[in-house]
Design a protein around this motif. Structure first.
Motif, PDB file in Angstrom:
ATOM      1  N   UNK A  59      60.423  38.095 -21.010  1.00 46.17           N
ATOM      2  CA  UNK A  59      59.986  37.046 -21.928  1.00 46.17           C
ATOM      3  C   UNK A  59      59.068  36.124 -21.157  1.00 46.17           C
ATOM      4  N   UNK A  60      57.891  35.911 -21.707  1.00 38.19           N
ATOM      5  CA  UNK A  60      56.956  34.937 -21.141  1.00 38.19           C
ATOM      6  C   UNK A  60      57.292  33.597 -21.781  1.00 38.19           C
ATOM      7  N   UNK A  61      57.814  32.678 -20.983  1.00 45.41           N
ATOM      8  CA  UNK A  61      58.275  31.399 -21.530  1.00 45.41           C
ATOM      9  C   UNK A  61      57.131  30.558 -22.082  1.00 45.41           C
ATOM     10  N   UNK A  62      55.918  30.792 -21.642  1.00 51.09           N
ATOM     11  CA  UNK A  62      54.789  29.995 -22.156  1.00 51.09           C
ATOM     12  C   UNK A  62      54.412  30.410 -23.571  1.00 51.09           C
ATOM     13  N   UNK A  63      54.553  31.705 -23.901  1.00 56.95           N
ATOM     14  CA  UNK A  63      54.195  32.170 -25.239  1.00 56.95           C
ATOM     15  C   UNK A  63      55.423  32.495 -26.087  1.00 56.95           C
ATOM     16  N   UNK A  64      56.565  32.731 -25.420  1.00 56.48           N
ATOM     17  CA  UNK A  64      57.782  33.119 -26.131  1.00 56.48           C
ATOM     18  C   UNK A  64      57.798  34.589 -26.532  1.00 56.48           C
ATOM     19  N   UNK A  65      56.783  35.329 -26.156  1.00 57.54           N
ATOM     20  CA  UNK A  65      56.673  36.744 -26.525  1.00 57.54           C
ATOM     21  C   UNK A  65      57.522  37.621 -25.601  1.00 57.54           C
ATOM     22  N   UNK A  66      58.179  38.638 -26.186  1.00 53.79           N
ATOM     23  CA  UNK A  66      58.955  39.609 -25.426  1.00 53.79           C
ATOM     24  C   UNK A  66      58.131  40.888 -25.288  1.00 53.79           C
ATOM     25  N   UNK A  67      58.073  41.396 -24.067  1.00 55.29           N
ATOM     26  CA  UNK A  67      57.333  42.612 -23.758  1.00 55.29           C
ATOM     27  C   UNK A  67      58.298  43.653 -23.188  1.00 55.29           C
ATOM     28  N   UNK A  68      57.908  44.937 -23.246  1.00 58.46           N
ATOM     29  CA  UNK A  68      58.743  46.028 -22.744  1.00 58.46           C
ATOM     30  C   UNK A  68      57.901  46.957 -21.876  1.00 58.46           C
ATOM     31  N   UNK A  69      58.511  47.501 -20.835  1.00 60.71           N
ATOM     32  CA  UNK A  69      57.817  48.449 -19.969  1.00 60.71           C
ATOM     33  C   UNK A  69      58.841  49.235 -19.168  1.00 60.71           C
ATOM     34  N   UNK A  70      58.366  50.123 -18.327  1.00 51.97           N
ATOM     35  CA  UNK A  70      59.243  50.818 -17.387  1.00 51.97           C
ATOM     36  C   UNK A  70      58.536  50.936 -16.050  1.00 51.97           C
ATOM     37  N   UNK A  71      59.314  51.253 -15.036  1.00 50.92           N
ATOM     38  CA  UNK A  71      58.806  51.305 -13.671  1.00 50.92           C
ATOM     39  C   UNK A  71      59.561  52.381 -12.918  1.00 50.92           C
ATOM     40  N   UNK A  72      58.835  53.121 -12.118  1.00 49.98           N
ATOM     41  CA  UNK A  72      59.453  54.124 -11.249  1.00 49.98           C
ATOM     42  C   UNK A  72      59.529  53.541  -9.843  1.00 49.98           C
ATOM     43  N   UNK A  73      60.725  53.599  -9.259  1.00 47.23           N
ATOM     44  CA  UNK A  73      60.947  53.139  -7.890  1.00 47.23           C
ATOM     45  C   UNK A  73      61.143  54.371  -7.010  1.00 47.23           C
ATOM     46  N   UNK A  74      60.204  54.620  -6.103  1.00 42.60           N
ATOM     47  CA  UNK A  74      60.240  55.790  -5.236  1.00 42.60           C
ATOM     48  C   UNK A  74      60.849  55.446  -3.884  1.00 42.60           C
ATOM     49  N   UNK A  75      61.585  56.380  -3.317  1.00 42.28           N
ATOM     50  CA  UNK A  75      62.243  56.193  -2.023  1.00 42.28           C
ATOM     51  C   UNK A  75      61.219  56.269  -0.903  1.00 42.28           C
ATOM     52  N   UNK A  76      61.326  55.351   0.060  1.00 41.26           N
ATOM     53  CA  UNK A  76      60.388  55.354   1.188  1.00 41.26           C
ATOM     54  C   UNK A  76      60.927  56.106   2.392  1.00 41.26           C
ATOM     55  N   UNK A  77      62.149  56.633   2.301  1.00 44.80           N
ATOM     56  CA  UNK A  77      62.744  57.380   3.399  1.00 44.80           C
ATOM     57  C   UNK A  77      63.550  56.530   4.357  1.00 44.80           C
ATOM     58  N   UNK A  78      63.549  55.207   4.148  1.00 42.18           N
ATOM     59  CA  UNK A  78      64.253  54.294   5.056  1.00 42.18           C
ATOM     60  C   UNK A  78      65.159  53.324   4.305  1.00 42.18           C
ATOM     61  N   UNK A  79      65.636  53.720   3.148  1.00 43.58           N
ATOM     62  CA  UNK A  79      66.601  52.893   2.432  1.00 43.58           C
ATOM     63  C   UNK A  79      66.015  51.929   1.430  1.00 43.58           C
ATOM     64  N   UNK A  80      64.718  52.037   1.140  1.00 41.51           N
ATOM     65  CA  UNK A  80      64.104  51.160   0.146  1.00 41.51           C
ATOM     66  C   UNK A  80      63.480  52.007  -0.955  1.00 41.51           C
TER      67      UNK A  80
END
Length: 112
Positions: A59-80
């Motif tokens: 939610x953007x508090x300045x506009x009050x609008x709700x947005x939706x998305x997705x994100x892929x988190x890839x492993x870096x090989x060191x625990x992140x």
């Protein structure tokens, strides 16, 4: 049959480096800034890709609008697990032009 399903779920959970709840907690902590408040809707882990897919809204508090998305988190090989939010409506109110980085971390194997 129910016992087998429970056992399979436990085996799958033990293969995930982080629980979906922990991924959601870290994601929300790192992605809630200034006028942006995030909420994680779903977290999926792919053993084959060693990556998380996070579906979220904000939610953007300045506009009050709700947005939706997705994100892929890839492993870096060191625990992140690392990903970048490139969605303009998310990054622009934060003052970013290209992307906003998100990192989710697994605990260190060293004891404190």
């Amino acid at each position: 049959m129910s016992r087998q399903i429970t056992q399979l779920k436990q085996e799958l959970t033990s293969q995930q480096p982080l629980s979906p709840k922990e991924v959601a907690r870290q994601f929300e902590k790192r992605a809630t800034l200034g006028p942006i408040t995030t909420t994680v809707k779903d977290v999926r882990y792919s053993l084959e890709a060693d990556a998380y897919k996070v579906n979220f809204s904000w939610v953007d508090s300045t506009s009050g609008k709700t947005w939706y998305s997705d994100l892929r988190l890839n492993h870096d090989g060191f625990g992140k697990y690392y990903g970048q939010i490139r969605n303009g409506p998310f990054i622009q109110p934060l003052g970013y032009k290209e992307a906003f980085a998100i990192t989710v971390e697994t605990p260190s194997s060293f004891d404190d």
